[in-house]
Design an enzyme around this catalytic site. Structure first.
Site, PDB file in Angstrom:
ATOM      1  N   HIS A  30       0.837  -1.205   0.000  1.00 28.07           N
ATOM      2  CA  HIS A  30       0.000   0.000   0.000  1.00 28.07           C
ATOM      3  C   HIS A  30       0.875   1.259   0.000  1.00 28.07           C
ATOM      4  O   HIS A  30       0.673   2.178  -0.803  1.00 28.07           O
ATOM      5  CB  HIS A  30      -0.905  -0.050   1.239  1.00 28.07           C
ATOM      6  CG  HIS A  30      -1.742   1.168   1.467  1.00 28.07           C
ATOM      7  ND1 HIS A  30      -3.106   1.182   1.244  1.00 28.07           N
ATOM      8  CD2 HIS A  30      -1.441   2.409   1.923  1.00 28.07           C
ATOM      9  CE1 HIS A  30      -3.592   2.388   1.542  1.00 28.07           C
ATOM     10  NE2 HIS A  30      -2.597   3.143   1.969  1.00 28.07           N
ATOM     11  N   GLU A  31       1.856   1.293   0.894  1.00 29.21           N
ATOM     12  CA  GLU A  31       2.709   2.486   0.987  1.00 29.21           C
ATOM     13  C   GLU A  31       3.569   2.648  -0.273  1.00 29.21           C
ATOM     14  O   GLU A  31       3.769   3.763  -0.756  1.00 29.21           O
ATOM     15  CB  GLU A  31       3.582   2.434   2.242  1.00 29.21           C
ATOM     16  CG  GLU A  31       2.806   2.355   3.559  1.00 29.21           C
ATOM     17  CD  GLU A  31       1.690   3.378   3.696  1.00 29.21           C
ATOM     18  OE1 GLU A  31       1.768   4.462   3.084  1.00 29.21           O
ATOM     19  OE2 GLU A  31       0.707   3.097   4.406  1.00 29.21           O
ATOM     20  N   HIS A  58      -5.751   6.877  -2.396  1.00 32.82           N
ATOM     21  CA  HIS A  58      -6.619   5.922  -1.704  1.00 32.82           C
ATOM     22  C   HIS A  58      -7.861   5.604  -2.532  1.00 32.82           C
ATOM     23  O   HIS A  58      -8.365   6.454  -3.265  1.00 32.82           O
ATOM     24  CB  HIS A  58      -7.048   6.478  -0.339  1.00 32.82           C
ATOM     25  CG  HIS A  58      -5.991   6.362   0.702  1.00 32.82           C
ATOM     26  ND1 HIS A  58      -5.896   7.208   1.781  1.00 32.82           N
ATOM     27  CD2 HIS A  58      -4.967   5.475   0.838  1.00 32.82           C
ATOM     28  CE1 HIS A  58      -4.860   6.851   2.525  1.00 32.82           C
ATOM     29  NE2 HIS A  58      -4.285   5.804   1.976  1.00 32.82           N
ATOM     30  N   HIS A  95       1.619   4.403  -2.862  1.00 37.46           N
ATOM     31  CA  HIS A  95       1.659   5.873  -2.783  1.00 37.46           C
ATOM     32  C   HIS A  95       2.909   6.420  -3.480  1.00 37.46           C
ATOM     33  O   HIS A  95       2.833   7.384  -4.237  1.00 37.46           O
ATOM     34  CB  HIS A  95       1.634   6.341  -1.325  1.00 37.46           C
ATOM     35  CG  HIS A  95       0.297   6.215  -0.670  1.00 37.46           C
ATOM     36  ND1 HIS A  95      -0.873   6.649  -1.252  1.00 37.46           N
ATOM     37  CD2 HIS A  95      -0.070   5.722   0.546  1.00 37.46           C
ATOM     38  CE1 HIS A  95      -1.892   6.423  -0.434  1.00 37.46           C
ATOM     39  NE2 HIS A  95      -1.432   5.853   0.665  1.00 37.46           N
TER      40      HIS A  95
END
Length: 202
Positions: free
Chosen positions: A143-144, A153, A147
């Site tokens: 997930h990170e 998101h 980014h």
């Protein structure tokens, strides 16, 4: 089905001194855990034609080399500065993650800079070792890293997908999948930014 160009993300992972304490000084246990984590991350990124590899693992055995604190944005900033000045000059890598045993404020379990990939200071992420289940921590890292690769998101504007990787809140049974919105974000990032460091095979 989108066709993504082949890209390569060489990861550097640093386990902080809290991790050493948490795993009773057993560096081989930490090493095994990190390798398992990266293998999950690699699997989740393969549909996007991104090959992730572990290019280096550092374990801060004797002490932390930055101040690790519960304020995640301050810790991430310090880690980015350290990565730019110290780690980048020691071994080539594209993105660095700090794995911490410190409980982060506001029930945060991870943080990274948006669109940071290949930037000397901003191509970094912070992941708390928040679960005994290594897959759950790997989803946070994925997930990170998303980014860093330009993904927002999954929430506003018809992009809600509570079980997808880029959901703002971790779900108990997380999916291994990126939403169509995440894929579009990544494609836009490649088109607009074209980060050079991920063109090179390890």
């Amino acid at each position: 089905q989108q066709r993504f160009p082949q890209r390569y993300v060489m990861l550097a992972i640093v386990a902080d001194h809290g991790m050493v304490t948490k795993y009773s000084g057993n560096s081989s246990a930490i090493t095994t855990r990190v390798h398992q984590m990266v293998s999950h991350v690699t699997e989740m990124y393969s549909p996007l034609n991104i090959a992730t590899t572990l290019s280096l693992l550092r374990i801060w055995s004797s002490k932390d080399l930055i101040t690790v604190q519960s304020d995640s944005s301050v810790t991430l900033g310090s880690f980015g500065d350290w990565r730019k000045v110290v780690l980048l000059s020691q071994q080539a890598h594209d993105c660095a993650f700090l794995n911490t045993a410190t409980a982060l404020d506001d029930s945060t379990i991870g943080l990274a800079y948006s669109n940071g990939m290949c930037d000397p200071k901003f191509s970094v992420g912070l992941v708390q070792d928040h679960s005994s289940n290594v897959f759950m921590v790997a989803v946070t890292m994925t997930h990170e890293l998303g980014h860093n690769l330009g993904m927002a998101h999954d929430e506003a504007g018809g992009c809600a997908c509570s079980s997808c990787i880029m959901s703002p809140a971790a779900s108990s049974g997380p999916s291994k999948l990126f939403s169509d919105c995440s894929k579009d974000d990544y494609q836009t990032f490649l088109t607009n930014t074209n980060p050079q460091c991920i063109l090179n095979a390890p």
